[in-house]
Enzyme design. Structure first.
Site, mmCIF file in Angstrom:
data_model
loop_
_atom_site.group_PDB
_atom_site.id
_atom_site.type_symbol
_atom_site.label_atom_id
_atom_site.label_comp_id
_atom_site.label_asym_id
_atom_site.label_seq_id
_atom_site.Cartn_x
_atom_site.Cartn_y
_atom_site.Cartn_z
ATOM 1 N N ASP A 145 2.223 -8.170 -1.202
ATOM 2 C CA ASP A 145 3.361 -9.004 -0.807
ATOM 3 C C ASP A 145 2.969 -10.116 0.157
ATOM 4 O O ASP A 145 3.765 -11.030 0.401
ATOM 5 C CB ASP A 145 4.449 -8.137 -0.149
ATOM 6 N N ASP A 176 10.762 -6.799 -2.486
ATOM 7 C CA ASP A 176 9.851 -5.945 -3.228
ATOM 8 C C ASP A 176 10.552 -4.600 -3.459
ATOM 9 O O ASP A 176 11.525 -4.273 -2.775
ATOM 10 C CB ASP A 176 8.561 -5.761 -2.416
ATOM 11 N N ASP A 228 6.227 -5.131 2.081
ATOM 12 C CA ASP A 228 5.479 -4.279 3.003
ATOM 13 C C ASP A 228 4.006 -4.113 2.652
ATOM 14 O O ASP A 228 3.235 -3.598 3.459
ATOM 15 C CB ASP A 228 6.116 -2.879 3.072
#
Length: 334
Positions: free
Chosen positions: A232, A31, A228
């Protein structure tokens, strides 16, 4: 021993399976916000359409984001507190995964999130000529009954991100960036960290990240996902190995993760991978030592007489050797 070494160096493994699986990874999906970047957004500008109601836009955003833990929310709430903004009481708060937030203040509905919140009606048509944010900046829109505005923010790329990706490439691991931001922002970050455009996917919703990870897995890839946020969590659950940034990671992301990188140090992923490869090597050595001792002793017994003392020494001695060999992992260099 491997789990203990990891804990000492800010890497938490949830069981031995995660230690072994990480060494087999050949693709890492990351990410952007809070992983490749610091996640410490800074508010650069506040705009309202028409101009003149910037304070109202900031106050409504402050009120909604006070109920969220997203990195963008932390930036807006910090801005609100620093500037002494008043925030109305929000009721019926709801987080729309991958899109934004909604709630009600003084009986009026408020939406906060991406540009597509404006829909395709007259409002979107009226704001069609509003330019996209400058490269490297992110926009968050605030929509109420009589108010439309946006907040422009900037996130900083981690200084370690580029070197981490270079090291992964040298190890034969392909790094890919999966993000929900617009393609222009993705291109800016990719250029800064040295990631090829074909390895970047932008504008993804959480379910689209999951689809991409499953597509890679169906192609025979062993995928590790590093993230995080709440958005996600689904892709972390779908990955072969799930890795969360621990210091600022959401509860949902941490619950789905097999490996947690404390202190949000992305370079600890390299240390975890090194440890995993070392642990698998030690496991293989220990199997050779223990099973090899059994084979030798069985062969010796079949071909002649083996004293009891020698049998005990060989059996217990191999156990001691295996334990000592394993303890070498405690002294692995980071």
């Amino acid at each position: 021993a491997a789990i203990a070494w990891g804990a000492r160096h800010g890497i938490l493994f949830r069981g031995g399976a995660a230690v072994e699986k990480l060494a087999a990874v050949d693709t890492v999906c990351l990410d952007k916000t809070g992983t490749l970047t610091t996640g410490e957004h800074q508010v650069m500008a506040i705009e309202s359409f028409p101009p003149g109601r910037e304070d109202a836009v900031a106050s409504l955003a402050f009120a909604l984001e006070s109920n969220s833990t997203h990195p963008i929310a932390r930036a807006i709430t910090s801005y609100g507190k620093a500037n002494g903004l008043q925030k109305p009481e929000v009721t019926n708060f709801q987080s729309i995964t991958g899109h934004g937030l909604r709630g009600e203040a003084d009986g009026a509905r408020i939406l906060l999130g991406k540009r597509d919140l404006l829909g395709g009606g007259a409002l979107a048509e009226r704001l069609r000529d509003v330019p996209w944010p400058p490269p490297g900046q992110t926009e968050v829109w605030v929509v109420a009954e009589d108010l439309v505005g946006r907040i422009l923010m900037r996130d900083q790329v981690r200084t370690e991100s580029k070197s981490v990706l270079e090291t992964l490439a040298r190890r034969g691991i392909t790094a890919r960036m999966l993000m929900g931001d617009r393609p222009e922002a993705a291109g800016t970050v990719a250029a800064e960290i040295g990631l090829a455009p074909d390895l970047v996917m932008a504008g993804l919703k959480p379910e689209q990240k999951v689809e991409e990870i499953r597509r890679l897995a169906d192609g025979g890839r062993k995928v590790a996902m590093v993230g995080d946020g709440v958005n996600d969590a689904p892709s972390l659950a779908a990955a072969y190995v799930s890795v969360a940034m621990g210091a600022r990671g959401s509860d949902a992301a941490l619950e789905q993760s097999e490996v947690v990188l404390m202190n949000d140090r992305i370079e600890n992923f390299l240390a975890a991978h090194t440890l995993s490869r070392a642990a698998r090597s030690v496991i293989a050595q220990n199997l050779v030592i223990s099973l090899g001792t059994v084979v030798v002793m069985v062969a010796a017994t079949l071909t002649g007489s083996v004293p009891l003392s020698l049998g005990v020494f060989a059996h217990e001695g191999s156990t001691v050797v295996v334990c000592l060999n394993s303890l070498r992992l405690l002294f692995l260099r980071k």
